[in-house]
Design a protein around this motif. Structure first.
Motif, PDB file in Angstrom:
ATOM      1  N   SER A 113       0.851  -1.189   0.000  1.00 44.30           N
ATOM      2  CA  SER A 113       0.000   0.000   0.000  1.00 44.30           C
ATOM      3  C   SER A 113       0.887   1.240   0.000  1.00 44.30           C
ATOM      4  O   SER A 113       2.068   1.175   0.351  1.00 44.30           O
ATOM      5  N   ALA A 114       0.301   2.369  -0.383  1.00 41.67           N
ATOM      6  CA  ALA A 114       1.065   3.614  -0.441  1.00 41.67           C
ATOM      7  C   ALA A 114       1.356   4.159   0.951  1.00 41.67           C
ATOM      8  O   ALA A 114       2.368   4.832   1.158  1.00 41.67           O
ATOM      9  N   VAL A 115       0.471   3.882   1.884  1.00 43.97           N
ATOM     10  CA  VAL A 115       0.642   4.335   3.268  1.00 43.97           C
ATOM     11  C   VAL A 115       0.411   3.147   4.198  1.00 43.97           C
ATOM     12  O   VAL A 115      -0.198   2.149   3.808  1.00 43.97           O
ATOM     13  N   GLU A 116       0.867   3.274   5.425  1.00 47.71           N
ATOM     14  CA  GLU A 116       0.669   2.227   6.432  1.00 47.71           C
ATOM     15  C   GLU A 116      -0.828   2.039   6.687  1.00 47.71           C
ATOM     16  O   GLU A 116      -1.558   3.012   6.881  1.00 47.71           O
ATOM     17  N   LEU A 117      -1.295   0.793   6.685  1.00 44.34           N
ATOM     18  CA  LEU A 117      -2.693   0.507   6.971  1.00 44.34           C
ATOM     19  C   LEU A 117      -2.890   0.434   8.486  1.00 44.34           C
ATOM     20  O   LEU A 117      -2.053  -0.115   9.193  1.00 44.34           O
ATOM     21  N   ASN A 118      -4.023   0.970   8.952  1.00 44.26           N
ATOM     22  CA  ASN A 118      -4.303   0.863  10.385  1.00 44.26           C
ATOM     23  C   ASN A 118      -4.924  -0.511  10.671  1.00 44.26           C
ATOM     24  O   ASN A 118      -5.254  -1.262   9.750  1.00 44.26           O
ATOM     25  N   GLU A 119      -5.097  -0.827  11.938  1.00 39.30           N
ATOM     26  CA  GLU A 119      -5.585  -2.156  12.325  1.00 39.30           C
ATOM     27  C   GLU A 119      -6.983  -2.440  11.782  1.00 39.30           C
ATOM     28  O   GLU A 119      -7.293  -3.570  11.395  1.00 39.30           O
ATOM     29  N   GLY A 120      -7.845  -1.421  11.754  1.00 42.20           N
ATOM     30  CA  GLY A 120      -9.196  -1.601  11.204  1.00 42.20           C
ATOM     31  C   GLY A 120      -9.160  -1.940   9.723  1.00 42.20           C
ATOM     32  O   GLY A 120      -9.888  -2.824   9.260  1.00 42.20           O
ATOM     33  N   GLN A 121      -8.318  -1.258   8.970  1.00 43.73           N
ATOM     34  CA  GLN A 121      -8.182  -1.540   7.538  1.00 43.73           C
ATOM     35  C   GLN A 121      -7.625  -2.941   7.311  1.00 43.73           C
ATOM     36  O   GLN A 121      -8.093  -3.657   6.426  1.00 43.73           O
ATOM     37  N   LYS A 122      -6.654  -3.320   8.122  1.00 48.47           N
ATOM     38  CA  LYS A 122      -6.077  -4.661   7.997  1.00 48.47           C
ATOM     39  C   LYS A 122      -7.129  -5.728   8.287  1.00 48.47           C
ATOM     40  O   LYS A 122      -7.214  -6.729   7.574  1.00 48.47           O
ATOM     41  N   ALA A 123      -7.926  -5.516   9.322  1.00 51.57           N
ATOM     42  CA  ALA A 123      -8.968  -6.487   9.691  1.00 51.57           C
ATOM     43  C   ALA A 123     -10.004  -6.610   8.579  1.00 51.57           C
ATOM     44  O   ALA A 123     -10.429  -7.725   8.239  1.00 51.57           O
ATOM     45  N   ARG A 124     -10.424  -5.480   7.995  1.00 56.72           N
ATOM     46  CA  ARG A 124     -11.404  -5.513   6.892  1.00 56.72           C
ATOM     47  C   ARG A 124     -10.817  -6.208   5.665  1.00 56.72           C
ATOM     48  O   ARG A 124     -11.517  -6.960   4.985  1.00 56.72           O
ATOM     49  N   LEU A 125      -9.539  -5.977   5.407  1.00 59.64           N
ATOM     50  CA  LEU A 125      -8.883  -6.610   4.269  1.00 59.64           C
ATOM     51  C   LEU A 125      -8.838  -8.129   4.454  1.00 59.64           C
ATOM     52  O   LEU A 125      -9.178  -8.882   3.539  1.00 59.64           O
ATOM     53  N   VAL A 126      -8.461  -8.575   5.639  1.00 62.38           N
ATOM     54  CA  VAL A 126      -8.408 -10.019   5.910  1.00 62.38           C
ATOM     55  C   VAL A 126      -9.800 -10.628   5.772  1.00 62.38           C
ATOM     56  O   VAL A 126      -9.969 -11.686   5.155  1.00 62.38           O
ATOM     57  N   GLU A 127     -10.813  -9.953   6.310  1.00 61.28           N
ATOM     58  CA  GLU A 127     -12.190 -10.446   6.212  1.00 61.28           C
ATOM     59  C   GLU A 127     -12.621 -10.563   4.753  1.00 61.28           C
ATOM     60  O   GLU A 127     -13.213 -11.561   4.346  1.00 61.28           O
ATOM     61  N   LYS A 128     -12.294  -9.559   3.955  1.00 62.42           N
ATOM     62  CA  LYS A 128     -12.645  -9.570   2.528  1.00 62.42           C
ATOM     63  C   LYS A 128     -11.935 -10.725   1.807  1.00 62.42           C
ATOM     64  O   LYS A 128     -12.542 -11.425   0.995  1.00 62.42           O
ATOM     65  N   LEU A 129     -10.656 -10.930   2.131  1.00 67.11           N
ATOM     66  CA  LEU A 129      -9.906 -12.025   1.507  1.00 67.11           C
ATOM     67  C   LEU A 129     -10.472 -13.388   1.903  1.00 67.11           C
ATOM     68  O   LEU A 129     -10.571 -14.288   1.065  1.00 67.11           O
TER      69      LEU A 129
END
Length: 182
Positions: A113-129
């Motif tokens: 990613s262009a910037v560091e992802l926060n924990e909420g974004q990481k959790a949503r990404l894992v859920e989507k995957l």
């Protein structure tokens, strides 16, 4: 050739683990072995030294690992050295670990990613995957690359999803160059 060697030996170790129903235990042992080999380059060089005979190399392995790893892994390492394939041990271990991850449906995702992802974004990404793949768990590897401008690039195995602004600009540029003005 090295890829074939790692596949043959990695598959053999995986089949043995399945047959003995020791996949989880052997998985952890092999991951530990990988860490030892990565952290101790002199051991790898010693095992690959042509001046040391096979019997001595097997003795070295027994001195280091006997009582610390299972008899199955100990015997497997001895066979690899006996066959003169000790240089391939890291690749064999990598193949085995990947085979177990696939068997256990553990995906490995590399996210840029262009910037560091926060924990909420990481959790949503894992859920989507998890919702869009056959995997039940993910091993996530995050990397920041400001050159992609925005969006992200996700790589799982040989599949890549590139939603970066950099790629979108590149595609737009290619499309515009194809246009012919009359």
């Amino acid at each position: 050739m090295a890829k074939l060697v790692s596949k043959v030996y990695g598959d053999a170790l995986f089949e043995e683990a399945l047959n003995k129903q020791e996949v989880d235990a052997l998985f952890e042992e092999v991951k530990g072995l990988q860490m030892i080999l990565r952290g101790n380059q002199s051991l790898t060089e010693l095992l690959d030294n042509p001046k040391i005979v096979k019997e001595e190399k097997i003795g070295i392995i027994k001195n280091i690992f006997d009582g610390r790893v299972s008899d199955d892994l100990m015997g497997f390492l001895a066979v690899i050295v006996d066959k003169g394939r000790q240089k391939e041990i890291p690749a064999i271990c990598e193949y085995f670990v990947n085979a177990v991850k696939e068997y256990k449906k553990i995906g490995v995702a590399h996210v840029t990613s262009a910037v560091e992802l926060n924990e909420g974004q990481k959790a949503r990404l894992v859920e989507k995957l998890l919702n869009t793949t056959q995997y039940v768990e993910f091993e996530m590897n995050y990397q920041v690359d400001p050159s992609i401008i925005g969006g992200m690039v996700i790589r799982i195995g040989d599949r890549v999803v590139d939603s970066s602004i950099k790629t979108q600009i590149y595609e737009l540029r290619r499309s515009l160059l194809k246009l012919q003005l009359t």
